[in-house]
Design an enzyme around this catalytic site. Structure first.
Site, PDB file in Angstrom:
ATOM      1  N   SER A  65       0.833  -1.205   0.000  1.00 17.63           N
ATOM      2  CA  SER A  65       0.000   0.000   0.000  1.00 17.63           C
ATOM      3  C   SER A  65       0.870   1.258   0.000  1.00 17.63           C
ATOM      4  O   SER A  65       1.698   1.432  -0.879  1.00 17.63           O
ATOM      5  CB  SER A  65      -0.962  -0.048   1.190  1.00 17.63           C
ATOM      6  OG  SER A  65      -2.002   0.895   1.033  1.00 17.63           O
ATOM      7  N   ASP A 119      -6.043  -3.430  -2.279  1.00 20.05           N
ATOM      8  CA  ASP A 119      -4.966  -3.119  -1.338  1.00 20.05           C
ATOM      9  C   ASP A 119      -4.307  -4.368  -0.741  1.00 20.05           C
ATOM     10  O   ASP A 119      -4.978  -5.263  -0.232  1.00 20.05           O
ATOM     11  CB  ASP A 119      -5.543  -2.255  -0.213  1.00 20.05           C
ATOM     12  CG  ASP A 119      -4.476  -1.531   0.586  1.00 20.05           C
ATOM     13  OD1 ASP A 119      -3.668  -2.217   1.228  1.00 20.05           O
ATOM     14  OD2 ASP A 119      -4.472  -0.296   0.567  1.00 20.05           O
TER      15      ASP A 119
END
Length: 303
Positions: free
Chosen positions: A43, A159
């Site tokens: 991320s 993510d």
């Protein structure tokens, strides 16, 4: 017999706006002459790790510390698309301008790099170790509900923090023998709300602060806080993300611990507190300096 230094890896974890702390960590390591042989990120950790290797970390830091001079509010404008609030075109342009060029491939970087995303259909990890770097970053940062899913290799990716928030395992798979990990989620549960209450009224000043305020106002307008004091949609989403990040991080690090763990104390910085970058960067640098001698001793040798 000559002692050779182990191959160093650094695992940069997920954590939304707390991720600016990674800038401080990398600056501290660079000042001390410690250069990892492997860089892996999840991320926001993927974004900052890539910026570092591409030589754009200072450019990114200048942006976040002086955001009011940029068109940040337009970039973060809440625009509900079919799969997220954030305008993906503006996000990609930001990555191009401040992180990596659109044409850059992972193989072009001077250091081995990988980042983690999640296959939303199977729940499995997907590691980017080659191919277009901008696409890899976008996939790794595609927080469900805020960003659109990314289609790559016939997979729909979101993510990487959903499955591997601090990618120690990826570093080791890529050959790292000594792994420094940065966990941004070590103290986030049960503290965010108390710290928010103590924030000064002017904490919401500035472009990034207005975005955070707009996001909260938007969520409260659509899903208002109950009269009995129940949290609104924005706080439920934020705290839910904190819960799963904390639980998954603890589990993954227990099964595959880092050799050195850097855990910046960032409970006072919320999911979208992008305007608190200076605090996060400073905390990352200070926490790194506390363990720098441990890193030096463990990695001593001819490099």
């Amino acid at each position: 017999m000559t002692n050779s230094a182990p191959k160093i890896g650094i695992a940069l974890g997920s954590g939304a706006s707390r991720g600016w702390s990674h800038i401080g960590v990398l600056k501290a390591l660079s000042k001390e002459g410690i250069k990892p042989d492997v860089v892996c990120g999840t991320s926001v950790g993927a974004m900052i790790g890539a910026a570092w290797l591409a030589g754009n970390l200072q450019r990114l830091e200048e942006w976040v510390l002086d955001a009011t001079q940029l068109d940040v509010f337009k970039f973060f404008e809440i625009r509900m698309t079919k799969s997220g609030f954030v305008d993906e075109d503006r996000f990609e342009q930001f990555i191009h301008d401040y992180v990596v060029d659109r044409a850059t491939n992972i193989e072009d970087l001077p250091t081995r790099f990988a980042c983690v995303s999640t296959d939303v259909k199977t729940g499995r990890e997907f590691w980017f170790t080659e191919g277009n770097l901008l696409q890899a970053i976008c996939a790794s940062m595609s927080l469900p509900g805020l960003f659109a899913t990314v289609n790559c290799a016939d997979k729909w990716l979101v993510d990487g923090g959903l499955v591997n928030p601090v990618p120690v395992s990826v570093c080791r798979e890529l050959g790292a023998e000594f792994v420094i990990a940065v966990n941004l989620n070590s103290d986030i549960l049960g503290k965010h709300e108390r710290n928010r209450a103590s924030e000064k009224p002017d904490d919401d000043d500035g472009v990034l602060g207005r975005f955070r305020k707009s996001a909260r106002e938007y969520s409260e307008a659509v899903f208002p806080t109950n009269r009995n004091g129940a949290p609104g949609m924005f706080d439920v989403i934020s705290n839910s993300i904190n819960i799963f990040q904390d639980r998954i991080t603890r589990s993954r690090l227990a099964g595959d611990p880092a050799d050195v763990l850097i855990s910046p104390k960032l409970a006072h910085i919320g999911l979208l507190d992008f305007h608190r970058a200076a605090e996060a960067i400073k905390e990352g640098e200070e926490r790194t300096m506390r363990v720098i001698e441990d890193i030096r001793r463990a990695t001593a040798g001819s490099r």
